[in-house]
Design a protein around this motif. Structure first.
Motif, short mmCIF file in Angstrom:
data_model
loop_
_atom_site.label_atom_id
_atom_site.label_comp_id
_atom_site.label_asym_id
_atom_site.label_seq_id
_atom_site.Cartn_x
_atom_site.Cartn_y
_atom_site.Cartn_z
N GLU A 25 1.00 -0.71 -0.36
CA GLU A 25 -0.19 0.06 -0.35
C GLU A 25 0.68 1.03 0.06
N PRO A 26 -0.29 2.34 -0.03
CA PRO A 26 0.77 3.47 -0.01
C PRO A 26 1.76 4.18 1.12
N ASP A 27 1.22 3.25 2.29
CA ASP A 27 1.72 3.62 4.06
C ASP A 27 3.06 2.22 4.14
N TYR A 28 3.43 1.35 2.37
CA TYR A 28 3.86 1.20 2.10
C TYR A 28 3.54 -0.57 3.78
N THR A 29 2.46 -0.72 3.73
CA THR A 29 1.69 -1.71 4.30
C THR A 29 1.20 -2.79 3.54
N ALA A 30 2.29 -3.58 3.68
CA ALA A 30 2.82 -5.40 2.92
C ALA A 30 1.32 -6.42 2.92
N SER A 31 0.89 -7.19 1.68
CA SER A 31 0.23 -7.98 1.78
C SER A 31 0.14 -9.24 0.59
N LEU A 32 0.12 -10.18 1.02
CA LEU A 32 0.56 -11.48 -0.26
C LEU A 32 -1.60 -11.30 -1.57
N LEU A 33 -0.93 -10.49 -2.19
CA LEU A 33 -1.98 -10.32 -3.12
C LEU A 33 -2.38 -11.94 -3.79
N VAL A 34 -1.28 -12.96 -4.15
CA VAL A 34 -2.23 -13.97 -4.81
C VAL A 34 -1.05 -15.00 -4.97
N ARG A 35 -1.26 -16.16 -4.43
CA ARG A 35 0.06 -17.07 -4.28
C ARG A 35 -0.16 -18.48 -5.53
N PHE A 36 0.30 -18.81 -7.12
CA PHE A 36 -1.15 -19.42 -8.00
C PHE A 36 -0.08 -20.88 -7.09
N GLY A 37 -1.20 -21.74 -7.27
CA GLY A 37 -1.16 -22.88 -6.92
C GLY A 37 0.08 -23.97 -7.57
N ASP A 38 -0.25 -23.57 -8.85
CA ASP A 38 0.84 -24.20 -9.90
C ASP A 38 1.26 -23.13 -11.12
N GLY A 39 1.14 -24.10 -11.77
CA GLY A 39 1.71 -23.00 -13.48
C GLY A 39 3.13 -22.91 -13.17
N PRO A 40 3.29 -21.76 -13.59
CA PRO A 40 4.98 -21.52 -13.72
C PRO A 40 5.38 -20.54 -13.39
N PRO A 41 6.13 -19.85 -12.45
CA PRO A 41 6.30 -18.98 -11.65
C PRO A 41 6.19 -17.79 -12.21
N PRO A 42 5.75 -16.47 -11.37
CA PRO A 42 5.46 -15.33 -12.37
C PRO A 42 6.87 -14.55 -12.54
N ASN A 43 6.86 -13.78 -13.35
CA ASN A 43 8.38 -13.12 -13.36
C ASN A 43 8.15 -11.38 -13.57
N GLY A 44 7.61 -10.62 -15.03
CA GLY A 44 7.66 -9.37 -15.05
C GLY A 44 6.08 -8.90 -15.30
N LEU A 45 6.06 -7.94 -14.53
CA LEU A 45 4.75 -7.48 -14.53
C LEU A 45 4.06 -5.95 -14.66
N VAL A 46 3.03 -6.17 -15.16
CA VAL A 46 2.70 -4.18 -15.42
C VAL A 46 1.26 -3.97 -14.92
N HIS A 47 1.21 -2.80 -14.41
CA HIS A 47 -0.87 -2.23 -13.44
C HIS A 47 -1.12 -1.56 -15.58
N HIS A 48 -2.28 -2.52 -15.15
CA HIS A 48 -3.46 -1.98 -16.36
C HIS A 48 -4.12 -1.24 -15.52
N PHE A 49 -4.55 0.20 -15.36
CA PHE A 49 -5.15 1.62 -14.83
C PHE A 49 -6.82 1.20 -14.58
N SER A 50 -7.17 0.08 -15.29
CA SER A 50 -8.70 -0.77 -15.41
C SER A 50 -8.60 -1.46 -13.86
N GLY A 51 -7.57 -1.55 -13.36
CA GLY A 51 -7.41 -2.53 -12.34
C GLY A 51 -7.21 -3.93 -11.89
N TYR A 52 -6.13 -4.31 -13.27
CA TYR A 52 -5.10 -5.77 -13.17
C TYR A 52 -4.04 -5.41 -14.12
#
Length: 278
Positions: free
Chosen positions: A144-171
């Motif tokens: 969060e903007p106040d630097y509070t952290a949380s786990l957004l998602v942990r994928f159960g299986d599949g390839p691990p995540p690497n790069g990412l971007v944010h889309h202004f529509s909320g994903y």
């Protein structure tokens, strides 16, 4: 900037790169040293952020709206078998380099003491919320903007995540191996693979460029430009740029994409190169 910038020294392994439009310059991370460097158009390598807590600076992200630089803080020793890794997010003043926060992401993962971590890439939303991938944990954190952290998602299986971007529509759009995923921020359990017109191998750095998503492939020497007309349920590869030596991530300068060639092994000098889409 010139079409190609060759660093005046090697060994620092810049995996992440950003264009700082506020103070026109390239910034890179360093897997081997942790320092965030400024790379001049003449190839000069100048330390910008030196912080004893930065073990390996991986993906970096400029937050122009708030004059901040986000740094995914990992431990390259993880890949050399000398460390179980780490996942932290460093936040710095974009003008002075002063540290504003160091967020311990692994502490909120609740993954057990034996868990392995590697903070890989970071994206920021317009409201100042940051998102960080943890590749071995197969997870994404939210800060969060106040630097509070949380786990957004942990994928159960599949390839691990690497790069990412944010889309202004909320994903988020997230590269996972050879697949691209759409992760709604408010409903991460609804994450789904994007139906892409052709395979995009080894997805590493993701950046927005002239309305297109540019994906740097770390397993083949190419950047793929994608567009979508259904809000990223599906996407089409509309152009590809190729080059001669491996690259990991990209930075956008005006309408151009520059990739970074880190030189993981050997004596060569890291470089930045403007790519040409065909």
């Amino acid at each position: 900037p010139p079409e190609r910038i060759v660093a005046e020294r090697g060994g620092f392994i810049p995996e992440g790169v950003e264009d700082d439009m506020t103070n026109p310059r390239f910034l890179t991370g360093s897997l081997s040293e942790g320092t965030v460097f400024e790379i001049g158009s003449d190839g000069g390598v100048t330390p910008f952020i030196s912080d004893d807590e930065l073990i390996s600076s991986v993906g970096i992200e400029v937050d122009e709206l708030r004059d901040r630089l986000f740094v995914a803080n990992a431990d390259f020793g993880f890949f050399q078998g000398t460390s179980s890794g780490q996942a932290k997010l460093g936040v710095y003043d974009l003008d002075t380099g002063e540290r504003l926060a160091m967020v311990d992401l692994a502490a909120v993962a609740d993954a057990g003491e034996d868990a392995e971590h590697f903070a890989n890439d970071v994206a920021v939303a317009d409201d100042g919320t940051a998102f960080v991938t943890d590749t071995p944990l197969n997870a994404i954190y939210r800060v969060e903007p106040d630097y509070t952290a949380s786990l957004l998602v942990r994928f159960g299986d599949g390839p691990p995540p690497n790069g990412l971007v944010h889309h202004f529509s909320g994903y988020l759009l997230v590269g996972r191996g050879d697949t691209l995923w759409k992760v709604p921020v408010d409903d991460p359990g609804a994450a789904a693979e994007v139906d892409v017109s052709e395979p995009v191998p080894g997805q590493d750095g993701l950046v927005w460029s002239v309305g297109r998503l540019a994906i740097v492939s770390n397993s083949s020497n190419q950047v793929s430009a994608l567009t979508s007309d259904d809000d990223w349920v599906s996407a089409n590869v509309v152009a590809v740029a190729t080059y001669d030596e491996p690259a990991t991530t990209g930075a956008v300068v005006d309408d151009d994409v520059y990739v970074v060639h880190p030189v993981f092994q050997g004596e060569g000098m890291p470089s930045l190169e403007r790519v040409v889409f065909q």
